[in-house]
Design a protein around this motif. Structure first.
Motif, PDB file in Angstrom:
ATOM      1  N   ASN A  46     -71.454 -13.575   4.978  1.00 51.60           N
ATOM      2  CA  ASN A  46     -70.615 -14.229   5.622  1.00 51.60           C
ATOM      3  C   ASN A  46     -69.426 -13.153   4.516  1.00 51.60           C
ATOM      4  O   ASN A  46     -69.636 -12.651   3.289  1.00 51.60           O
ATOM      5  CB  ASN A  46     -69.942 -15.607   5.094  1.00 51.60           C
ATOM      6  N   PRO A  47     -68.701 -12.691   5.149  1.00 51.45           N
ATOM      7  CA  PRO A  47     -66.836 -11.581   4.759  1.00 51.45           C
ATOM      8  C   PRO A  47     -66.847 -12.555   3.707  1.00 51.45           C
ATOM      9  O   PRO A  47     -66.246 -12.202   2.322  1.00 51.45           O
ATOM     10  CB  PRO A  47     -65.632 -11.164   5.693  1.00 51.45           C
ATOM     11  N   THR A  48     -66.586 -13.843   3.727  1.00 45.89           N
ATOM     12  CA  THR A  48     -65.946 -14.904   2.860  1.00 45.89           C
ATOM     13  C   THR A  48     -67.018 -14.657   1.249  1.00 45.89           C
ATOM     14  O   THR A  48     -66.167 -14.762   0.270  1.00 45.89           O
ATOM     15  CB  THR A  48     -65.187 -15.807   2.602  1.00 45.89           C
ATOM     16  N   TYR A  49     -68.254 -14.974   1.592  1.00 43.77           N
ATOM     17  CA  TYR A  49     -68.907 -15.186   0.633  1.00 43.77           C
ATOM     18  C   TYR A  49     -68.786 -13.583   0.120  1.00 43.77           C
ATOM     19  O   TYR A  49     -69.399 -13.489  -1.276  1.00 43.77           O
ATOM     20  CB  TYR A  49     -70.369 -15.145   1.128  1.00 43.77           C
ATOM     21  N   ARG A  50     -68.681 -12.372   0.530  1.00 41.65           N
ATOM     22  CA  ARG A  50     -68.954 -11.135   0.289  1.00 41.65           C
ATOM     23  C   ARG A  50     -67.912 -11.017  -0.575  1.00 41.65           C
ATOM     24  O   ARG A  50     -68.191 -10.442  -1.760  1.00 41.65           O
ATOM     25  CB  ARG A  50     -69.094  -9.999   0.721  1.00 41.65           C
ATOM     26  N   ASP A  51     -66.783 -11.471  -0.323  1.00 43.76           N
ATOM     27  CA  ASP A  51     -65.078 -11.214  -1.609  1.00 43.76           C
ATOM     28  C   ASP A  51     -66.171 -12.249  -2.197  1.00 43.76           C
ATOM     29  O   ASP A  51     -65.336 -11.458  -3.803  1.00 43.76           O
ATOM     30  CB  ASP A  51     -64.197 -12.031  -0.358  1.00 43.76           C
ATOM     31  N   LEU A  52     -66.462 -13.523  -2.614  1.00 47.38           N
ATOM     32  CA  LEU A  52     -66.494 -14.013  -4.149  1.00 47.38           C
ATOM     33  C   LEU A  52     -67.141 -13.694  -4.393  1.00 47.38           C
ATOM     34  O   LEU A  52     -67.397 -13.738  -5.692  1.00 47.38           O
ATOM     35  CB  LEU A  52     -66.554 -15.379  -3.483  1.00 47.38           C
ATOM     36  N   GLU A  53     -68.701 -12.929  -3.729  1.00 47.74           N
ATOM     37  CA  GLU A  53     -69.961 -12.507  -4.687  1.00 47.74           C
ATOM     38  C   GLU A  53     -69.072 -11.207  -5.561  1.00 47.74           C
ATOM     39  O   GLU A  53     -69.924 -10.739  -7.034  1.00 47.74           O
ATOM     40  CB  GLU A  53     -70.672 -11.397  -3.884  1.00 47.74           C
ATOM     41  N   ILE A 222     -76.366 -22.236   1.590  1.00 46.46           N
ATOM     42  CA  ILE A 222     -75.007 -21.576   1.843  1.00 46.46           C
ATOM     43  C   ILE A 222     -73.857 -21.903   1.611  1.00 46.46           C
ATOM     44  O   ILE A 222     -73.861 -23.389   1.462  1.00 46.46           O
ATOM     45  CB  ILE A 222     -75.399 -20.507   2.907  1.00 46.46           C
ATOM     46  N   PRO A 223     -73.223 -21.064   0.604  1.00 47.43           N
ATOM     47  CA  PRO A 223     -71.159 -21.813   0.347  1.00 47.43           C
ATOM     48  C   PRO A 223     -70.779 -22.063   1.518  1.00 47.43           C
ATOM     49  O   PRO A 223     -70.991 -21.078   2.487  1.00 47.43           O
ATOM     50  CB  PRO A 223     -70.825 -20.700  -0.576  1.00 47.43           C
ATOM     51  N   GLY A 224     -69.915 -23.147   1.407  1.00 48.58           N
ATOM     52  CA  GLY A 224     -69.777 -23.245   3.221  1.00 48.58           C
ATOM     53  C   GLY A 224     -67.576 -21.901   2.590  1.00 48.58           C
ATOM     54  O   GLY A 224     -67.145 -21.335   1.962  1.00 48.58           O
ATOM     55  N   PRO A 225     -66.974 -20.753   3.911  1.00 47.27           N
ATOM     56  CA  PRO A 225     -66.437 -20.622   3.522  1.00 47.27           C
ATOM     57  C   PRO A 225     -65.242 -20.674   2.777  1.00 47.27           C
ATOM     58  O   PRO A 225     -64.997 -19.554   2.149  1.00 47.27           O
ATOM     59  CB  PRO A 225     -66.396 -19.302   4.964  1.00 47.27           C
ATOM     60  N   PHE A 226     -64.328 -21.612   3.277  1.00 44.88           N
ATOM     61  CA  PHE A 226     -63.819 -22.151   2.980  1.00 44.88           C
ATOM     62  C   PHE A 226     -63.666 -22.495   1.314  1.00 44.88           C
ATOM     63  O   PHE A 226     -62.806 -22.085   0.050  1.00 44.88           O
ATOM     64  CB  PHE A 226     -63.401 -22.778   3.233  1.00 44.88           C
ATOM     65  N   GLU A 227     -65.424 -23.312   0.709  1.00 48.57           N
ATOM     66  CA  GLU A 227     -64.935 -23.505  -1.280  1.00 48.57           C
ATOM     67  C   GLU A 227     -64.946 -22.352  -0.956  1.00 48.57           C
ATOM     68  O   GLU A 227     -64.520 -22.013  -2.704  1.00 48.57           O
ATOM     69  CB  GLU A 227     -66.865 -24.272  -0.697  1.00 48.57           C
ATOM     70  N   ALA A 228     -65.755 -21.062  -0.670  1.00 53.21           N
ATOM     71  CA  ALA A 228     -65.851 -19.591  -1.659  1.00 53.21           C
ATOM     72  C   ALA A 228     -64.736 -18.920  -1.331  1.00 53.21           C
ATOM     73  O   ALA A 228     -64.276 -18.489  -2.951  1.00 53.21           O
ATOM     74  CB  ALA A 228     -66.299 -18.328  -0.521  1.00 53.21           C
ATOM     75  N   TRP A 229     -63.770 -19.622  -0.076  1.00 49.25           N
ATOM     76  CA  TRP A 229     -62.021 -18.843  -0.335  1.00 49.25           C
ATOM     77  C   TRP A 229     -61.611 -19.777  -1.238  1.00 49.25           C
ATOM     78  O   TRP A 229     -60.503 -19.193  -2.234  1.00 49.25           O
ATOM     79  CB  TRP A 229     -61.796 -18.809   0.989  1.00 49.25           C
TER      80      TRP A 229
END
Length: 364
Positions: A46-53, A222-229
C-alpha cells in the motif's frame, strides 16, 4: 547527514507538490485498476505502508523495513519466517513474556527447539539458528553487549534479531552493532500517543527482508493504512518526545534511588546502574523507561492513588507518564511491588514533585 530532530521531522516525506499538504492523507483503497497500476491489492502493499517504511528506514540509518499490524506480528514474522522444524532458537528468559509464550506454545509444536537465556547471558549458542535479544530488557532494564553477542552468535552460525522497542532507533541501532534483524513494537514510544497498534522489522539483508515480507503477505499481518499514516505523522515529534522522556526518566530514577521506601531502581542512563557501562557504549540515548521495587502491591496502589500525573497503564512510551505493576499479569518473575515506570513529556519539575508527594506514604 542530519540530526535526529531533522530526520524525524522530515522522514518519509514525498516530494513537495504545490498546493498539496506536506503529509498527504492515507491511501485507503484495497484494490487498484489494472493493468499498469503499481499496486494491485492492499494485502501485499500500500502506498501509505511504503511511506511509513521509508521513514522508519531513515530513522534506522538505512535498511529495508516491513511494517506490521503490531509488535507481536513483527516478532512472529522473524520467528516463523526464518525458522523451520529441526532448528534451534534462543530467546530472552527475562524479556517480553508474550514472546516466550509464543515460542513455547507454537514454535515447539512446529518442531523448533526453544532455549531461554537471560539478557546478561550466558547464551547457549551451539547449534542455534536464531538468537533473539531484547535490550534494554522489558521489564528488568538489563542491557547486553550487542556487538559482542552478535559476533559470538555469528561465529556459531546463528542469525541475530534484536527487539529494540524500549530504545527505539533514535536510542540504539542494533544493525550497526552486528544484528541481522531489528524488531519493534511501534505501539510504544515510536508512535508515542497510546492510541495505535503497529510494529516493524528492519534488516539490511535483501534475502531476509524478502522472507519477512512474504510472511506478512501470507499471514495477512498488515497494518491499516490509517494507522500507518497516524504513525508517520507521530514520527515528526519523536526526537523531542524522547529527549523530554529521557530527561524525566533520569530525574525520576535519581529521586527513587534516594527514597527509603523504594529499592531495586534500574535505569541504564543512571551512573552506577549495572547496565550503565555497556549502555553508555552502545546506546545513543537511554529512553524514558525505568524500573523500581516498592514494598508491596498496596504501596503501588497508594502511589497511584496519590499521583495527579501518573496513571496505571500496561503499555509504555506514551506522552503521559504511566506506571505498571508487572506482577499482576503473571508473566514476569518479579516481586509484587515491582513497577515499570514510563515517563511522559510532562515538565520535569512537575513530575518529580508529583511522584515525591505520591511516595510520601511509602517512606520508612
Amino acid at each position: 547527514m542530519t540530526g535526529d530532530g531533522t530526520t524525524a521531522a522530515h522522514a518519509g516525506e514525498r516530494p513537495a507538490v504545490p498546493g498539496e499538504p506536506h503529509r498527504p492523507g492515507p491511501v485507503l483503497s484495497t484494490a487498484w485498476h489494472l493493468p499498469g497500476a503499481p499496486d494491485f491489492y492492499g494485502r501485499p502493499d500500500n502506498p501509505t505502508y511504503r511511506d511509513l517504511e521509508r521513514a522508519l528506514s531513515e530513522l534506522e540509518g538505512g535498511s529495508t523495513v516491513t511494517a506490521f499490524a503490531s509488535g507481536m506480528a513483527a516478532i512472529s514474522a522473524v520467528l516463523f519466517g526464518t525458522l523451520k522444524a529441526g532448528d534451534t532458537v534462543v530467546i530472552p528468559s527475562d524479556g517480553y513474556y508474550a514472546t516466550r509464550s509464543l515460542a513455547a506454545d507454537r514454535l515447539a509444536a512446529f518442531g523448533v527447539t526453544v532455549r531461554e537465556a537471560p539478557t546478561l547471558g550466558p547464551y547457549p549458542l551451539e547449534g542455534a539458528s536464531l538468537v533473539l535479544l531484547e535490550t534494554p530488557s522489558n521489564p528488568g532494564m538489563d542491557v547486553c553487549d550487542l556487538a559482542a553477542v552478535c559476533a559470538d552468535a555469528h561465529a556459531a552460525g546463528a542469525l541475530v534479531a534484536v527487539d529494540n522497542t524500549t530504545a527505539t532507533p533514535l536510542g540504539q541501532r542494533p544493525l550497526e552493532l552486528g544484528a541481522d534483524f531489528v524488531v519493534a513494537s511501534d505501539t510504544k514510544a515510536l508512535s508515542g500517543h497510546g492510541d495505535l497498534l503497529l510494529g516493524h522489522v528492519s534488516t539490511r539483508d535483501d534475502g531476509l527482508a524478502t522472507r519477512v515480507r512474504n510472511w506478512r503477505t501470507w499471514a495477512g499481518a498488515i497494518p491499516g493504512p490509517f494507522e500507518a499514516w497516524l504513525a508517520l505523522r507521530s514520527l515528526a515529534t519523536l526526537d523531542v518526545r524522547l529527549e523530554r522522556q529521557a530527561t524525566n526518566a533520569l530525574a525520576v530514577a535519581e529521586l527513587l534511588v534516594g527514597h527509603p521506601g523504594v529499592s531495586g531502581v534500574r535505569y541504564p542512563g543512571l551512573p552506577g546502574d549495572p547496565a550503565y557501562p555497556v549502555a553508555v557504549k552502545q546506546m545513543r540515548r537511554f529512553g524514558g523507561v525505568l524500573a523500581a521495587v516498592l514494598p508491596d502491591a498496596a504501596a503501588v496502589e497508594r502511589m497511584l492513588s496519590a499521583s495527579r500525573l501518573a496513571s496505571a497503564v500496561t503499555s509504555f512510551g506514551d506522552v503521559r507518564t504511566g506506571i505498571d505493576r508487572r506482577a499482576q499479569w503473571g508473566g514476569d518473575d518479579v516481586p509484587d511491588g515491582f513497577v515499570r515506570i514510563s515517563c511522559g513529556i510532562e515538565d520535569t519539575a512537575d513530575l518529580v514533585a508529583d511522584l515525591t508527594a505520591a511516595l510520601a506514604d511509602n517512606a520508612g
